[in-house]
Design a protein around this motif. Structure first.
Motif, short mmCIF file in Angstrom:
data_model
loop_
_atom_site.label_atom_id
_atom_site.label_comp_id
_atom_site.label_asym_id
_atom_site.label_seq_id
_atom_site.Cartn_x
_atom_site.Cartn_y
_atom_site.Cartn_z
N SER A 1 0.91 -1.19 0.09
CA SER A 1 -0.11 0.03 0.04
C SER A 1 1.05 1.30 0.01
N THR A 2 0.01 2.22 -0.30
CA THR A 2 1.01 3.75 -0.44
C THR A 2 0.87 4.39 1.06
N GLN A 3 1.80 4.84 1.42
CA GLN A 3 1.99 5.23 2.83
C GLN A 3 2.21 6.89 2.59
N THR A 4 1.60 7.67 3.17
CA THR A 4 1.83 9.18 3.21
C THR A 4 2.64 9.69 4.52
N PHE A 5 3.57 10.48 4.07
CA PHE A 5 4.34 11.00 5.50
C PHE A 5 3.45 12.25 6.02
N PRO A 6 3.13 12.21 7.39
CA PRO A 6 2.50 13.04 8.11
C PRO A 6 2.70 14.49 7.48
N VAL A 7 3.93 14.80 7.37
CA VAL A 7 4.35 16.12 6.88
C VAL A 7 5.24 15.97 5.56
#
Length: 72
Positions: free
Chosen positions: A11-17
């Motif tokens: 899955s694609t993981q998005t950085f918090p910032v």
């Protein structure tokens, strides 16, 4: 800057910032200790990456992983 998260592989993981410049490295640790799968991060940008786990034959399996990203 360090950021971390938790998710399922494949899955694609998005950085918090969003990183202002670039990601230097991503380290992952699978949480299912009874599986011999390795962590891989691909398609890395300053906002996200694709996380997957593969066994020695190249087969994938969805496994919960913790990740740590370092960038600037």
């Amino acid at each position: 800057m360090e950021q971390w998260g938790y998710g399922n592989s494949e899955s694609t993981q998005t950085f918090p910032v969003k990183y202002p410049n670039t990601v230097i490295g991503i380290y992952g640790s699978k949480r299912a200790i009874n599986y011999e799968y390795t962590f891989a991060a691909t398609s890395i940008t300053n906002t996200n990456f694709f996380m997957s786990t593969r066994n020695s034959e190249g087969s994938s399996r969805v496994i919960a992983c913790n990740w740590l990203a370092i960038g600037q």
